[in-house]
Structure formats: structure tokens, C-alpha cells
Design a protein around this motif. Structure first.
Motif, mmCIF file in Angstrom:
data_model
loop_
_atom_site.group_PDB
_atom_site.id
_atom_site.type_symbol
_atom_site.label_atom_id
_atom_site.label_comp_id
_atom_site.label_asym_id
_atom_site.label_seq_id
_atom_site.Cartn_x
_atom_site.Cartn_y
_atom_site.Cartn_z
ATOM 1 N N ILE A 13 46.741 104.103 52.254
ATOM 2 C CA ILE A 13 46.918 105.109 53.285
ATOM 3 C C ILE A 13 45.738 105.068 54.250
ATOM 4 O O ILE A 13 44.805 104.286 54.093
ATOM 5 N N ASP A 14 45.786 105.925 55.270
ATOM 6 C CA ASP A 14 44.714 105.946 56.260
ATOM 7 C C ASP A 14 43.376 106.265 55.602
ATOM 8 O O ASP A 14 43.325 106.857 54.516
ATOM 9 N N PRO A 15 42.273 105.887 56.252
ATOM 10 C CA PRO A 15 40.943 106.179 55.686
ATOM 11 C C PRO A 15 40.785 107.659 55.346
ATOM 12 O O PRO A 15 41.213 108.535 56.097
ATOM 13 N N ILE A 16 40.197 107.918 54.216
ATOM 14 C CA ILE A 16 40.032 109.286 53.726
ATOM 15 C C ILE A 16 38.666 109.798 54.150
ATOM 16 O O ILE A 16 37.638 109.199 53.841
ATOM 17 N N GLN A 17 38.661 110.909 54.873
ATOM 18 C CA GLN A 17 37.406 111.463 55.372
ATOM 19 C C GLN A 17 36.781 112.461 54.417
ATOM 20 O O GLN A 17 35.565 112.555 54.310
ATOM 21 N N SER A 18 37.617 113.240 53.727
ATOM 22 C CA SER A 18 37.099 114.294 52.845
ATOM 23 C C SER A 18 37.957 114.398 51.590
ATOM 24 O O SER A 18 39.152 114.092 51.617
ATOM 25 N N VAL A 19 37.333 114.852 50.535
ATOM 26 C CA VAL A 19 38.025 115.175 49.291
ATOM 27 C C VAL A 19 37.838 116.667 49.042
ATOM 28 O O VAL A 19 36.703 117.169 49.062
ATOM 29 N N LEU A 20 38.935 117.375 48.844
ATOM 30 C CA LEU A 20 38.877 118.804 48.519
ATOM 31 C C LEU A 20 38.989 118.963 47.012
ATOM 32 O O LEU A 20 40.042 118.702 46.425
ATOM 33 N N ALA A 21 37.909 119.373 46.385
ATOM 34 C CA ALA A 21 37.889 119.572 44.937
ATOM 35 C C ALA A 21 38.148 121.046 44.643
ATOM 36 O O ALA A 21 37.235 121.805 44.298
ATOM 37 N N LEU A 35 34.840 118.123 36.333
ATOM 38 C CA LEU A 35 35.803 117.962 37.417
ATOM 39 C C LEU A 35 35.094 117.694 38.741
ATOM 40 O O LEU A 35 35.546 116.882 39.554
ATOM 41 N N ALA A 36 33.974 118.369 38.958
ATOM 42 C CA ALA A 36 33.210 118.141 40.181
ATOM 43 C C ALA A 36 32.664 116.719 40.235
ATOM 44 O O ALA A 36 32.660 116.073 41.297
ATOM 45 N N MET A 37 32.211 116.204 39.104
ATOM 46 C CA MET A 37 31.714 114.827 39.066
ATOM 47 C C MET A 37 32.842 113.840 39.339
ATOM 48 O O MET A 37 32.647 112.831 40.036
ATOM 49 N N ALA A 38 34.024 114.115 38.818
ATOM 50 C CA ALA A 38 35.160 113.242 39.087
ATOM 51 C C ALA A 38 35.472 113.216 40.579
ATOM 52 O O ALA A 38 35.818 112.162 41.141
ATOM 53 N N ALA A 39 35.339 114.365 41.243
ATOM 54 C CA ALA A 39 35.590 114.425 42.685
ATOM 55 C C ALA A 39 34.564 113.597 43.456
ATOM 56 O O ALA A 39 34.909 112.887 44.417
ATOM 57 N N MET A 40 33.294 113.684 43.071
ATOM 58 C CA MET A 40 32.266 112.902 43.749
ATOM 59 C C MET A 40 32.506 111.402 43.543
ATOM 60 O O MET A 40 32.389 110.609 44.484
ATOM 61 N N ASP A 41 32.852 111.018 42.315
ATOM 62 C CA ASP A 41 33.128 109.608 42.042
ATOM 63 C C ASP A 41 34.333 109.111 42.833
ATOM 64 O O ASP A 41 34.330 107.993 43.366
ATOM 65 N N LEU A 42 35.371 109.940 42.916
ATOM 66 C CA LEU A 42 36.558 109.561 43.668
ATOM 67 C C LEU A 42 36.229 109.385 45.142
ATOM 68 O O LEU A 42 36.640 108.406 45.779
ATOM 69 N N ALA A 43 35.489 110.339 45.717
ATOM 70 C CA ALA A 43 35.123 110.235 47.127
ATOM 71 C C ALA A 43 34.303 108.975 47.393
ATOM 72 O O ALA A 43 34.505 108.288 48.408
ATOM 73 N N GLN A 44 33.390 108.666 46.489
ATOM 74 C CA GLN A 44 32.583 107.449 46.635
ATOM 75 C C GLN A 44 33.478 106.223 46.607
ATOM 76 O O GLN A 44 33.321 105.291 47.408
ATOM 77 N N VAL A 51 32.760 115.933 50.249
ATOM 78 C CA VAL A 51 33.517 116.558 49.162
ATOM 79 C C VAL A 51 33.290 118.060 49.236
ATOM 80 O O VAL A 51 32.143 118.521 49.299
ATOM 81 N N VAL A 52 34.375 118.821 49.261
ATOM 82 C CA VAL A 52 34.290 120.277 49.306
ATOM 83 C C VAL A 52 34.566 120.824 47.909
ATOM 84 O O VAL A 52 35.639 120.601 47.344
ATOM 85 N N HIS A 53 33.580 121.529 47.349
ATOM 86 C CA HIS A 53 33.684 122.102 46.006
ATOM 87 C C HIS A 53 33.814 123.617 46.100
ATOM 88 O O HIS A 53 33.144 124.252 46.928
ATOM 89 N N ARG A 81 28.051 130.807 34.816
ATOM 90 C CA ARG A 81 27.115 129.789 34.339
ATOM 91 C C ARG A 81 27.687 128.387 34.523
ATOM 92 O O ARG A 81 26.954 127.437 34.841
ATOM 93 N N ALA A 82 28.993 128.224 34.322
ATOM 94 C CA ALA A 82 29.621 126.920 34.526
ATOM 95 C C ALA A 82 29.550 126.499 35.992
ATOM 96 O O ALA A 82 29.342 125.314 36.299
ATOM 97 N N LYS A 83 29.707 127.462 36.899
ATOM 98 C CA LYS A 83 29.623 127.140 38.322
ATOM 99 C C LYS A 83 28.191 126.763 38.720
ATOM 100 O O LYS A 83 27.987 125.875 39.558
ATOM 101 N N VAL A 84 27.203 127.417 38.130
ATOM 102 C CA VAL A 84 25.809 127.032 38.399
ATOM 103 C C VAL A 84 25.560 125.605 37.915
ATOM 104 O O VAL A 84 24.949 124.791 38.625
ATOM 105 N N GLU A 85 26.028 125.295 36.713
ATOM 106 C CA GLU A 85 25.873 123.930 36.203
ATOM 107 C C GLU A 85 26.578 122.929 37.114
ATOM 108 O O GLU A 85 26.064 121.840 37.387
ATOM 109 N N MET A 86 27.766 123.299 37.588
ATOM 110 C CA MET A 86 28.490 122.421 38.505
ATOM 111 C C MET A 86 27.659 122.127 39.747
ATOM 112 O O MET A 86 27.516 120.972 40.165
#
Length: 233
Positions: A13-21, A35-44, A51-53, A81-86
Motif C-alpha cells: 500500500i501507499d507509504p505509511i506516515q503514522s501508526v496509531l497505537a 503493545l506500545a513496543m510492538a507499535a514502535m517496532d511496526l512503525a520502524q 507513532v501515536v500512543h 502504573r502500567a501507563k507510566v511504564e508504557m
């Protein structure tokens, strides 16, 4: 499906500019950092620049006045606490990949239709709310799903925008007014000592970055927005 399995499909598909996590794991907040790490890896992997978290106002813990992004993070729940770790892991990932995608972390207030109040509201039903010493109920920073969508569109269309931002309407909304706007009957109980009357976000930073973005805090608007989006009821 793993990241390598996803990439060949994305390449067609067309070039991907952003990933919405925007994903989450209901009842399993400990999974949010992964899940946030998976989004960063996917965007990379697909060459996205951003990447929007979705983080949460819960990272601030109990606060009694409008709180800005520079306030100390003192979460009082497992979810907070999970969101802070994220957020910490996203920052560490970004430091380790200086040429990789840039994160936008949105500390979102209550989303109309998707928070615990709306979950317990039924048109024509009853709901019990805390009454505080001033005779009033709880107030929260809300945002409607349609305003949330407009914010996301503005964020991804601005390639230079990244960092941490609070996201909500600029004024808090009374939960009582929301309940009444749905046609529910409000019952009262004395607020317990640990109850928090106000959770209010200072959203100046993001509204300055998104000219023309003016999310509404009116209770009826929030109820209508939740219904239009199909999130509630």
C-alpha cells in the motif's frame, strides 16, 4: 501474527506516515507496555515517521487542580502504573533508535461512551454517584469520540508534532450533568474519604499546537457524540 509477517502486506500500500497505537487490553493493564513496543517496532519496519500512543490521566494519580504535562507522575492504580511504564519504555525505545519514528504520547481524560460512568449508565435507569462536602458530585476532563478523532487527524497531519500532551476538553464536565443528559435518575451516597471530586487536565499545550481544535465539554454534546460514534449505548 508477527511484525515480519505484517510488513509484506503493508509494503503493498501507499507509504505509511503514522501508526496509531490505540489498542488496549481490558482488564490486563500489564500488557500495555508490550503493545506500545510492538507499535514502535511496526512503525520502524514500515518506515512510518510517527507513532501515536494513548496514555491516561491516571498517570498523575490524585490531583485537585488542573494538571499539566510537567506534573509529577504518581499513579494510584495498576492501570495508571502500567501507563507510566508504557511511557518510560517508549522513551527508552526512542533513545535507542534516534533515527526511528517519533512518539506522540496522549494522556487522555475520560472518553465519552468508553469510561466507567457510561458503562454503568442506561437510558431511563438509575446510577449512584458520590456527593462531596460542597453538595456536588464528581467532575472529570472528558472528550467526545468525534473530538478525539479530530485531534488524531490533526496530530498525524503535522509531521513535526511529537512529545507528551494532555488531551481532553478545556473544561471539566459534571458527571451528574452527563447522567441527566442520558435520561438517567441520579441517586446519591456520601463520598468516601479516598474519593476524588476533580480530575482536570490542563490541555493548553495541545490546543496551541492544533489551531482550530476546540473540543466541547457540554454534557449533552458528550452524550450525543458517544451515540453518534456507536460507542454507547
Amino acid at each position: 501474527m508477527t511484525i515480519p509477517e505484517i510488513v509484506p502486506e503493508a509494503a503493498r500500500i501507499d507509504p505509511i506516515q503514522s501508526v496509531l497505537a490505540l489498542w488496549g487490553a481490558p482488564g490486563r493493564p500489564q500488557e500495555h507496555p508490550d503493545l506500545a513496543m510492538a507499535a514502535m517496532d511496526l512503525a520502524q519496519a514500515v518506515g512510518a515517521g510517527k507513532v501515536v500512543h494513548l496514555s491516561s490521566a491516571a498517570v498523575y494519580g490524585p490531583v485537585g487542580k488542573p494538571v499539566g504535562e510537567g506534573a509529577p507522575l504518581r499513579p494510584s492504580s495498576d492501570y495508571g502504573r502500567a501507563k507510566v511504564e508504557m511511557e518510560e519504555r517508549v522513551r527508552a525505545w526512542t533513545k535507542a533508535h534516534p533515527s526511528g519514528p517519533k512518539p506522540v504520547i496522549l494522556r487522555v481524560g475520560n472518553v465519552a461512551g468508553a469510561d466507567s460512568l457510561f458503562t454503568n449508565l442506561r437510558t431511563g435507569g438509575r446510577i449512584t454517584l458520590d456527593r462531596f462536602a460542597d453538595g456536588q458530585g464528581p467532575r472529570r476532563s472528558y472528550i467526545g469520540p468525534d473530538d478525539l478523532s479530530r485531534a488524531l487527524a490533526g496530530i498525524v497531519s503535522n509531521p513535526d508534532l511529537h512529545g507528551v500532551f494532555n488531551l481532553a476538553a478545556p473544561r471539566a464536565t459534571s458527571m451528574v450533568e452527563i447522567a441527566l443528559a442520558t435520561g438517567a435518575e441520579v441517586l446519591w451516597r456520601p463520598a468516601p474519604p479516598e474519593a476524588q471530586q476533580d480530575v482536570v487536565l490542563d490541555v493548553t499545550r495541545l490546543t496551541e499546537e492544533l489551531p482550530g481544535f476546540h473540543p466541547e465539554s457540554c454534557a449533552q454534546h458528550l452524550v450525543d457524540s458517544a451515540r453518534r460514534s456507536g460507542v454507547w449505548p
